[in-house]
Scaffold this motif. Structure first.
Motif, PDB file in Angstrom:
ATOM      1  N   LEU A 135      19.513   1.091  -3.002  1.00 45.65           N
ATOM      2  CA  LEU A 135      19.734   2.485  -3.385  1.00 45.65           C
ATOM      3  C   LEU A 135      18.657   2.961  -4.350  1.00 45.65           C
ATOM      4  CD1 LEU A 135      22.553   2.881  -6.057  1.00 45.65           C
ATOM      5  CD2 LEU A 135      21.466   0.710  -5.552  1.00 45.65           C
ATOM      6  N   GLU A 136      18.500   4.282  -4.399  1.00 45.06           N
ATOM      7  CA  GLU A 136      17.762   4.895  -5.484  1.00 45.06           C
ATOM      8  C   GLU A 136      18.795   4.999  -6.623  1.00 45.06           C
ATOM      9  OE1 GLU A 136      16.621   8.375  -2.457  1.00 45.06           O
ATOM     10  OE2 GLU A 136      15.407   8.535  -4.286  1.00 45.06           O
ATOM     11  N   PRO A 137      18.605   4.282  -7.722  1.00 46.62           N
ATOM     12  CA  PRO A 137      19.635   4.276  -8.772  1.00 46.62           C
ATOM     13  C   PRO A 137      19.848   5.676  -9.351  1.00 46.62           C
ATOM     14  CG  PRO A 137      17.626   3.193  -9.547  1.00 46.62           C
ATOM     15  CD  PRO A 137      17.444   3.453  -8.080  1.00 46.62           C
ATOM     16  N   ASN A 146       0.780  -1.244   0.000  1.00 46.14           N
ATOM     17  CA  ASN A 146       0.000   0.000   0.000  1.00 46.14           C
ATOM     18  C   ASN A 146       0.808   1.288   0.000  1.00 46.14           C
ATOM     19  OD1 ASN A 146      -2.672  -1.390   0.316  1.00 46.14           O
ATOM     20  ND2 ASN A 146      -1.587  -2.142   2.113  1.00 46.14           N
ATOM     21  N   SER A 147       2.140   1.185   0.057  1.00 47.98           N
ATOM     22  CA  SER A 147       2.968   2.389   0.014  1.00 47.98           C
ATOM     23  C   SER A 147       4.395   1.995  -0.342  1.00 47.98           C
ATOM     24  CB  SER A 147       2.961   3.100   1.372  1.00 47.98           C
ATOM     25  OG  SER A 147       3.628   2.305   2.332  1.00 47.98           O
ATOM     26  N   GLY A 148       5.194   3.006  -0.674  1.00 50.97           N
ATOM     27  CA  GLY A 148       6.607   2.767  -0.950  1.00 50.97           C
ATOM     28  C   GLY A 148       7.325   2.258   0.296  1.00 50.97           C
ATOM     29  N   THR A 149       6.947   2.804   1.451  1.00 53.07           N
ATOM     30  CA  THR A 149       7.543   2.371   2.717  1.00 53.07           C
ATOM     31  C   THR A 149       7.373   0.865   2.913  1.00 53.07           C
ATOM     32  OG1 THR A 149       7.242   4.501   3.806  1.00 53.07           O
ATOM     33  CG2 THR A 149       7.337   2.572   5.244  1.00 53.07           C
ATOM     34  N   GLU A 150       6.153   0.395   2.692  1.00 51.57           N
ATOM     35  CA  GLU A 150       5.885  -1.041   2.836  1.00 51.57           C
ATOM     36  C   GLU A 150       6.698  -1.850   1.846  1.00 51.57           C
ATOM     37  OE1 GLU A 150       1.985  -3.102   3.142  1.00 51.57           O
ATOM     38  OE2 GLU A 150       1.246  -1.051   3.233  1.00 51.57           O
ATOM     39  N   GLY A 199      16.323  10.875  -5.899  1.00 54.13           N
ATOM     40  CA  GLY A 199      15.436  12.039  -5.919  1.00 54.13           C
ATOM     41  C   GLY A 199      15.358  12.718  -4.563  1.00 54.13           C
ATOM     42  N   ASN A 200      15.811  12.015  -3.516  1.00 53.89           N
ATOM     43  CA  ASN A 200      15.519  12.470  -2.161  1.00 53.89           C
ATOM     44  C   ASN A 200      16.621  13.260  -1.466  1.00 53.89           C
ATOM     45  OD1 ASN A 200      12.720  11.577  -1.394  1.00 53.89           O
ATOM     46  ND2 ASN A 200      13.505   9.663  -2.220  1.00 53.89           N
ATOM     47  N   MET A 201      17.698  13.626  -2.191  1.00 51.94           N
ATOM     48  CA  MET A 201      18.622  14.643  -1.671  1.00 51.94           C
ATOM     49  C   MET A 201      18.617  15.789  -2.673  1.00 51.94           C
ATOM     50  SD  MET A 201      22.323  12.721  -2.202  1.00 51.94           S
ATOM     51  CE  MET A 201      22.224  10.956  -2.425  1.00 51.94           C
ATOM     52  N   CYS A 223      19.889   8.879   0.591  1.00 45.67           N
ATOM     53  CA  CYS A 223      18.832   8.113  -0.082  1.00 45.67           C
ATOM     54  C   CYS A 223      17.694   7.897   0.914  1.00 45.67           C
ATOM     55  CB  CYS A 223      19.329   6.747  -0.561  1.00 45.67           C
ATOM     56  SG  CYS A 223      20.184   6.789  -2.138  1.00 45.67           S
ATOM     57  N   TYR A 224      16.453   8.082   0.461  1.00 46.16           N
ATOM     58  CA  TYR A 224      15.280   7.877   1.301  1.00 46.16           C
ATOM     59  C   TYR A 224      14.534   6.641   0.810  1.00 46.16           C
ATOM     60  CZ  TYR A 224      10.741   8.788   3.546  1.00 46.16           C
ATOM     61  OH  TYR A 224       9.593   8.693   4.290  1.00 46.16           O
ATOM     62  N   HIS A 225      14.221   5.770   1.750  1.00 49.04           N
ATOM     63  CA  HIS A 225      13.502   4.556   1.369  1.00 49.04           C
ATOM     64  C   HIS A 225      12.227   4.402   2.195  1.00 49.04           C
ATOM     65  CE1 HIS A 225      16.993   3.555  -1.012  1.00 49.04           C
ATOM     66  NE2 HIS A 225      17.761   3.641   0.040  1.00 49.04           N
ATOM     67  N   GLY A 226      11.575   5.506   2.516  1.00 50.58           N
ATOM     68  CA  GLY A 226      10.398   5.442   3.360  1.00 50.58           C
ATOM     69  C   GLY A 226      10.807   5.475   4.822  1.00 50.58           C
ATOM     70  N   HIS A 227       9.811   5.334   5.725  1.00 56.74           N
ATOM     71  CA  HIS A 227      10.097   5.566   7.141  1.00 56.74           C
ATOM     72  C   HIS A 227      10.254   4.293   7.961  1.00 56.74           C
ATOM     73  CE1 HIS A 227       5.978   4.745   8.570  1.00 56.74           C
ATOM     74  NE2 HIS A 227       5.623   5.208   7.401  1.00 56.74           N
ATOM     75  N   GLY A 235       6.362   2.397  -6.301  1.00 53.34           N
ATOM     76  CA  GLY A 235       5.322   3.138  -5.583  1.00 53.34           C
ATOM     77  C   GLY A 235       4.901   4.312  -6.450  1.00 53.34           C
ATOM     78  N   LYS A 236       4.368   5.339  -5.827  1.00 51.75           N
ATOM     79  CA  LYS A 236       4.034   6.590  -6.520  1.00 51.75           C
ATOM     80  C   LYS A 236       3.260   6.368  -7.836  1.00 51.75           C
ATOM     81  CE  LYS A 236       7.029   9.240  -3.686  1.00 51.75           C
ATOM     82  NZ  LYS A 236       8.336   8.914  -3.122  1.00 51.75           N
ATOM     83  N   ILE A 237       3.872   6.439  -9.001  1.00 46.30           N
ATOM     84  CA  ILE A 237       3.113   6.352 -10.264  1.00 46.30           C
ATOM     85  C   ILE A 237       2.292   5.059 -10.355  1.00 46.30           C
ATOM     86  CG2 ILE A 237       3.348   6.072 -12.785  1.00 46.30           C
ATOM     87  CD1 ILE A 237       5.589   8.089 -12.733  1.00 46.30           C
ATOM     88  N   PHE A 265      17.079  -2.043  -6.259  1.00 40.16           N
ATOM     89  CA  PHE A 265      16.817  -0.702  -6.787  1.00 40.16           C
ATOM     90  C   PHE A 265      15.504  -0.212  -6.189  1.00 40.16           C
ATOM     91  CE2 PHE A 265      19.161  -0.573 -11.183  1.00 40.16           C
ATOM     92  CZ  PHE A 265      20.381  -0.642 -10.523  1.00 40.16           C
ATOM     93  N   ASP A 266      15.576   0.870  -5.436  1.00 43.84           N
ATOM     94  CA  ASP A 266      14.356   1.516  -4.964  1.00 43.84           C
ATOM     95  C   ASP A 266      13.907   2.479  -6.056  1.00 43.84           C
ATOM     96  OD1 ASP A 266      12.308   2.863  -3.803  1.00 43.84           O
ATOM     97  OD2 ASP A 266      13.392   3.423  -1.974  1.00 43.84           O
ATOM     98  N   GLU A 267      12.961   1.996  -6.862  1.00 42.92           N
ATOM     99  CA  GLU A 267      12.448   2.813  -7.977  1.00 42.92           C
ATOM    100  C   GLU A 267      11.048   3.350  -7.660  1.00 42.92           C
ATOM    101  OE1 GLU A 267      13.743   2.965 -11.768  1.00 42.92           O
ATOM    102  OE2 GLU A 267      14.440   0.885 -11.945  1.00 42.92           O
ATOM    103  N   VAL A 268      10.796   3.599  -6.371  1.00 43.08           N
ATOM    104  CA  VAL A 268       9.505   4.162  -5.986  1.00 43.08           C
ATOM    105  C   VAL A 268       9.271   5.487  -6.728  1.00 43.08           C
ATOM    106  CG1 VAL A 268       8.210   5.197  -4.065  1.00 43.08           C
ATOM    107  CG2 VAL A 268       9.340   2.995  -3.750  1.00 43.08           C
ATOM    108  N   MET A 269      10.329   6.285  -6.879  1.00 41.73           N
ATOM    109  CA  MET A 269      10.204   7.556  -7.585  1.00 41.73           C
ATOM    110  C   MET A 269      10.428   7.413  -9.091  1.00 41.73           C
ATOM    111  SD  MET A 269      12.068  10.863  -5.995  1.00 41.73           S
ATOM    112  CE  MET A 269      11.231  11.577  -4.597  1.00 41.73           C
ATOM    113  N   THR A 270      11.468   6.647  -9.456  1.00 41.45           N
ATOM    114  CA  THR A 270      11.894   6.606 -10.858  1.00 41.45           C
ATOM    115  C   THR A 270      11.109   5.594 -11.692  1.00 41.45           C
ATOM    116  OG1 THR A 270      13.626   5.043 -10.194  1.00 41.45           O
ATOM    117  CG2 THR A 270      14.248   7.353 -10.337  1.00 41.45           C
TER     118      THR A 270
END
Ligand SMILES: *Cc1c(COP(=O)(O)O)cnc(C)c1O
Length: 430
Positions: free
Chosen positions: A203-205, A113-117, A208-210, A141-145, A264-266, A236-241
């Motif tokens: 990692l976020e390849p 239900n979310s990128g964090t999950e 986006g989070n810095m 790099c941010y990977h959720g909370h 996640g996201k899109i 690869f954390d591609e929640v954003m990309t």
């Protein structure tokens, strides 16, 4: 007092900090957050009926602009048949097939239900699969909370000045090792010092989070090689990309392929959705196929799947979307650069496709340390100057901006014009 100000006063009484996610509070830029009541195409409309051209797009999901008719229709059709069953549905199968057909490294996928999950679950699977406990993440790099990731996390965590959150136990923190982004040597050193103990490198390849930071040539290749040699999973954390930089995410652009991917996201078309997937033999460790437990009462929710499936189907069938987003992105970048030049400043702009960050920093930004060297108070003043002129940016220097297909050439010209005046105003006052 504006309606937004009144609502924020009320919100602060009943919601911690007045918001349900920290960056929304405008702490990094000063002033009060705007309360949004509607959005259409490229515009946000606030409770006081001000209209803004916006470059956040719900932090990425609204790649086709707001209130897209095709997604609206998919959702309203789905809503007729109740909102949730807690039992399997046809759309979940179709959604999984679609994701697998679009993202080549994914052979099986689980919806959450979310990128964090998604990241929390992926790291658990990596630990279960390898029988190892530690992981390596990158500073900024941010990977959720999730607890394990709140170590040197970028974005909101930096903006709030709490890079290491209270409430995360030492035990958990000890299992998360951090390295500077783009620094292969320090990763090799960490792996050497913790031989046979690292389950995964995440990692976020493209980060986006810095603010937006690109991988330097050879960095991802080097990580892949190291992971293969040491039996470490590359995530690869591609929640954003994911579905933003291409229909197959950043892994559709680079030759380096991960073992696991988080999305996640899109993927939810604006609804709360995440997913993780990867190689079959790893994903078959997930319950009920395997021993690693992971579940969700509302996972694969029929309404969310309807929105996500409509979004992904469109992107899959219309790859020209990405060429057009890159064209608009390049036009905006060139205009911003010209504005900087007129102001006599060589501020760094990092961009790839429809993601970019203007750093108030004349040096290259390649990692968290260089991102943090940006002039944050100048960013705050610039943010307010742009807002005053009807352009709504992300309220933090440590964020990427997102372009949607609703952003026309005319609107780009308006943003560039606002940029030129805002920059002069900010520099004049500095
Ligand atoms: C947004 C984001 C997350 C967290 O997703 P949420 O849906 O906010 O939980 C994780 N990783 C990356 C790279 C993100 O950008």
């Amino acid at each position: 007092m504006t309606t937004s100000e009144q609502l924020f006063q009320r919100a602060k009484e009943v919601i911690p900090g007045g918001v349900n996610s920290p960056v929304r509070a405008f702490r990094a830029v000063g002033g009060n957050p705007l309360f949004i009541k509607a959005a259409q195409g490229p515009y946000l409309i606030d409770e006081d009926n001000n209209q803004y051209i916006e470059l956040i797009n719900s932090w990425g999901p609204m790649i086709l602009g707001h209130a897209n008719e095709m997604i609206q229709k998919a959702v309203s059709d789905a809503v007729q048949h109740s909102f949730s069953f807690g039992a399997p549905t046809r759309r979940e199968v179709e959604m999984a097939e679609l994701i697998i057909s679009m993202v080549s490294s994914i052979e099986k996928v689980r919806m959450v239900n979310s990128g964090t999950e998604a990241t929390m679950s992926a790291i658990r699977v990596a630990r279960g699969f390898t029988g190892r406990e530690k992981m390596i993440k990158f500073e900024g790099c941010y990977h959720g909370h999730g607890d394990s990731f709140l170590i040197a996390a970028g974005s909101g965590a930096v903006t709030m000045g709490v890079p290491d959150s209270p409430g995360v136990t030492k035990g958990v923190a000890n299992d998360t090792l951090t390295a500077p982004f783009n620094d292969l040597y320090s990763v090799e050193t960490l792996v050497e010092a913790n031989k046979g103990q690292i389950a995964a490198i995440i990692l976020e390849p493209v980060v986006g989070n810095m603010g937006l930071v690109l991988p330097e040539p050879g960095f991802l290749e080097g990580l892949r090689e190291l992971c293969d040699k040491e039996g470490i999973l590359l995530i690869f954390d591609e929640v954003m990309t994911g579905f933003r930089l291409s229909a197959s995410g950043f892994q559709g652009i680079t030759s380096v392929q991960p073992d696991l991917t988080t999305l996640g996201k899109i993927i939810g078309g604006g609804m709360p959705v995440g997913a993780y997937g990867g190689r079959k033999e790893i994903m078959d460790f997930v319950s009920p196929a395997g021993p690693v437990y992971q579940a969700g009462t509302l996972s694969g929710n029929p309404i969310a799947m309807a929105a996500g499936k409509a979004m992904l189907t469109y992107l899959n069938e219309n790859p020209e979307v990405y060429t057009e987003l890159d064209r608009i992105g390049a036009k905006l970048e060139n205009g911003l650069r010209a504005g900087n030049q007129k102001a006599g400043k060589n501020f760094t702009i990092n961009r790839i496709g429809s993601m970019y960050t203007l750093f108030f920093n004349e040096q290259p930004v390649t990692d968290f340390a260089s991102a943090k060297a940006s002039d944050l108070s100048m960013f705050g003043a610039y943010f307010q100057a742009m807002l005053k002129r009807g352009v709504y940016l992300a309220p933090s220097q440590f964020e990427s901006l997102f372009i949607s297909t609703a952003l026309t050439d005319d609107l780009v010209d308006q943003i560039i014009a606002a940029h030129e005046v805002s920059l002069l105003e900010v520099l004049g006052g500095a």
